[in-house]
Design a protein around this motif. Structure first.
Motif, PDB file in Angstrom:
ATOM      1  N   GLN A  64       0.830  -1.205   0.000  1.00  0.00           N
ATOM      2  CA  GLN A  64       0.000   0.000   0.000  1.00  0.00           C
ATOM      3  C   GLN A  64       0.864   1.255   0.000  1.00  0.00           C
ATOM      4  O   GLN A  64       0.589   2.233  -0.703  1.00  0.00           O
ATOM      5  N   LEU A  65       1.946   1.243   0.776  1.00  0.00           N
ATOM      6  CA  LEU A  65       2.836   2.404   0.849  1.00  0.00           C
ATOM      7  C   LEU A  65       3.579   2.633  -0.458  1.00  0.00           C
ATOM      8  O   LEU A  65       3.683   3.769  -0.937  1.00  0.00           O
ATOM      9  N   LEU A  66       4.092   1.550  -1.063  1.00  0.00           N
ATOM     10  CA  LEU A  66       4.996   1.683  -2.207  1.00  0.00           C
ATOM     11  C   LEU A  66       4.280   1.752  -3.545  1.00  0.00           C
ATOM     12  O   LEU A  66       4.873   2.227  -4.525  1.00  0.00           O
ATOM     13  N   CYS A  67       3.041   1.293  -3.618  1.00  0.00           N
ATOM     14  CA  CYS A  67       2.383   1.157  -4.919  1.00  0.00           C
ATOM     15  C   CYS A  67       1.101   1.966  -5.052  1.00  0.00           C
ATOM     16  O   CYS A  67       0.480   1.936  -6.116  1.00  0.00           O
ATOM     17  N   SER A  68       0.667   2.668  -4.012  1.00  0.00           N
ATOM     18  CA  SER A  68      -0.546   3.477  -4.100  1.00  0.00           C
ATOM     19  C   SER A  68      -0.161   4.949  -4.166  1.00  0.00           C
ATOM     20  O   SER A  68       0.727   5.395  -3.421  1.00  0.00           O
TER      21      SER A  68
ATOM     22  N   LEU B  63       4.652   7.505 -17.346  1.00  0.00           N
ATOM     23  CA  LEU B  63       4.314   8.272 -16.154  1.00  0.00           C
ATOM     24  C   LEU B  63       3.494   7.451 -15.152  1.00  0.00           C
ATOM     25  O   LEU B  63       3.388   7.826 -13.984  1.00  0.00           O
ATOM     26  N   LYS B  64       2.906   6.343 -15.611  1.00  0.00           N
ATOM     27  CA  LYS B  64       2.158   5.505 -14.679  1.00  0.00           C
ATOM     28  C   LYS B  64       3.070   4.917 -13.604  1.00  0.00           C
ATOM     29  O   LYS B  64       2.664   4.742 -12.455  1.00  0.00           O
ATOM     30  N   LEU B  65       4.312   4.621 -13.977  1.00  0.00           N
ATOM     31  CA  LEU B  65       5.248   4.087 -12.995  1.00  0.00           C
ATOM     32  C   LEU B  65       5.573   5.119 -11.927  1.00  0.00           C
ATOM     33  O   LEU B  65       5.680   4.793 -10.745  1.00  0.00           O
ATOM     34  N   THR B  66       5.769   6.367 -12.325  1.00  0.00           N
ATOM     35  CA  THR B  66       6.146   7.397 -11.361  1.00  0.00           C
ATOM     36  C   THR B  66       4.952   7.890 -10.559  1.00  0.00           C
ATOM     37  O   THR B  66       5.097   8.278  -9.402  1.00  0.00           O
TER      38      THR B  66
ATOM     39  N   THR C 162       0.726  -1.395 -12.477  1.00  0.00           N
ATOM     40  CA  THR C 162       0.467  -2.546 -11.614  1.00  0.00           C
ATOM     41  C   THR C 162       1.498  -2.587 -10.485  1.00  0.00           C
ATOM     42  O   THR C 162       2.636  -2.128 -10.650  1.00  0.00           O
ATOM     43  N   PRO C 163       1.139  -3.086  -9.311  1.00  0.00           N
ATOM     44  CA  PRO C 163       2.103  -3.143  -8.198  1.00  0.00           C
ATOM     45  C   PRO C 163       3.386  -3.878  -8.559  1.00  0.00           C
ATOM     46  O   PRO C 163       4.473  -3.477  -8.127  1.00  0.00           O
ATOM     47  N   LEU C 164       3.285  -4.942  -9.347  1.00  0.00           N
ATOM     48  CA  LEU C 164       4.486  -5.699  -9.699  1.00  0.00           C
ATOM     49  C   LEU C 164       5.445  -4.848 -10.519  1.00  0.00           C
ATOM     50  O   LEU C 164       6.663  -4.850 -10.287  1.00  0.00           O
ATOM     51  N   GLN C 165       4.918  -4.085 -11.482  1.00  0.00           N
ATOM     52  CA  GLN C 165       5.772  -3.217 -12.285  1.00  0.00           C
ATOM     53  C   GLN C 165       6.408  -2.118 -11.439  1.00  0.00           C
ATOM     54  O   GLN C 165       7.598  -1.802 -11.587  1.00  0.00           O
TER      55      GLN C 165
END
Length: 339
Positions: free
Chosen positions: A45-49, A104-107, A112-115
């Motif tokens: 939740q912290l790293l991917c939201s 920009l989706k990564l930043t 997706t959380p895995l990416q």
């Protein structure tokens, strides 16, 4: 992802989140010092939201890799432009060959959380490499301080110490040990000479055997190109490209976040190249046979011109002599007719 269940993906995400969170603690990220997260779901939740804390963590990581990050793009009354910072993060990822400039989706935390976890893991690996380089520079600085000109006399004394002279009884013992070691050295030298002679004899025998093996020569080892080998190589290349496309679509597409590279499925190119090479090989064979036939004809003509085959006056004459005789007779006949 084809062939991978949702449960397996979640397990992979939890493992990566723990690894990324531990890496943030290892590089002393101040933003996670007082969080004390234990649950993997909380780490995901912290790293991917999308959140301000996640953006600050990613900004801190980028600043450790690139000291002048972020750029000073300001909006009136709002400070740093968040959108501009996200674009700078994507540009840094492109420089590190981790993503594209428009990812920009990564930043932003929308992928997706895995990416996202894979992207963060690769960035933290770069941070750790940068810290190792800084430690190496610090060690180089310490070595430079150690070898300053003022410290050279002390270093010389350390590497070339002056020892007191050995007592007489110790010197006597050392001399006895040297004298007892001399026979051993003589035996070692004799053994080494014997081994050297055996090696020399073995080398001579190997060279003799190699000279008798015609198949070991460079001419015999040279690879012979045949059209069938090209056909087999073309088929193998086509199968490899098809296999790679299938594996990319089934296993790698979701991880890479991009479309599969386009491979042409047309096989007529390889068939056309093979046909052209066969035609070229046939023409070369025909030219070789034509050259050999021309040489034979030339030799036959030469023999006809130089070999006596025609009788006149009880003697054999060559074709050139016979032609010269006919030319003279015709000239005389024409002269008689004109007179």
């Amino acid at each position: 992802m084809a062939g991978v269940s949702r449960k397996e993906i979640e397990v992979k995400e939890e493992e990566l989140s723990q690894h990324v969170y531990s890496a943030l603690q290892a590089v002393s990220c101040p933003l996670v010092e007082h969080l004390y997260l234990q649950d993997s779901s909380s780490m995901v939740q912290l790293l991917c939201s999308p959140s301000p804390l996640r953006s600050e963590i990613l900004t801190w990581i980028c600043s450790r890799i690139k000291p002048n990050f972020p750029t000073s793009k300001k909006l009136p009354g709002t400070g740093t432009d968040p959108e501009a910072v996200m674009r700078e993060m994507a540009l840094l990822g492109q420089e590190l060959m981790l993503c594209r400039a428009n990812d920009l989706k990564l930043t932003k935390g929308e992928a997706t959380p895995l990416q996202q976890l894979l992207f963060l893991q690769q960035l933290l690996t770069v941070v750790q490499d940068c810290e190792e380089e800084e430690e190496g520079e610090d060690e180089s600085h310490l070595v430079g301080e150690l070898f300053k000109s003022g410290n050279l006399p002390h270093l010389t004394g350390m590497f070339q110490p002056e020892l007191p002279q050995r007592p007489a009884d110790i010197q006597k013992i050392c001399d006895e040990m040297k004298s007892s070691e001399q026979p051993v050295e003589v035996e070692a030298e004799a053994e080494a000479a014997e081994v050297e002679s055996v090696l020399q004899a073995t080398r001579s025998e190997l060279e003799r055997l190699q000279s008798q093996c015609d198949f070991l020569s460079e001419a015999a080892q040279a690879a012979v190109f045949v059209p069938s080998s090209l056909r087999v190589a073309a088929c193998d290349l086509q199968q490899l490209m098809a296999t790679f496309s299938h594996v990319f679509e089934s296993d790698l597409k979701d991880l890479c976040g991009r479309e599969a590279p386009g491979f042409s499925a047309d096989c007529h190119v390889f068939q056309r190249v093979q046909q052209l090479l066969l035609a070229c090989d046939t023409e070369l064979e025909m030219l070789k046979e034509a050259s050999e036939a021309s040489a034979c004809v030339t030799e036959d003509v030469k023999q006809l011109q130089t070999r006596p085959e025609y009788w006149r006056g009880g003697q054999k004459h060559t074709l050139s002599e016979k032609l010269e005789e006919l030319r003279t007779r015709i000239s005389d006949y024409v002269s008689v007719l004109q007179s």
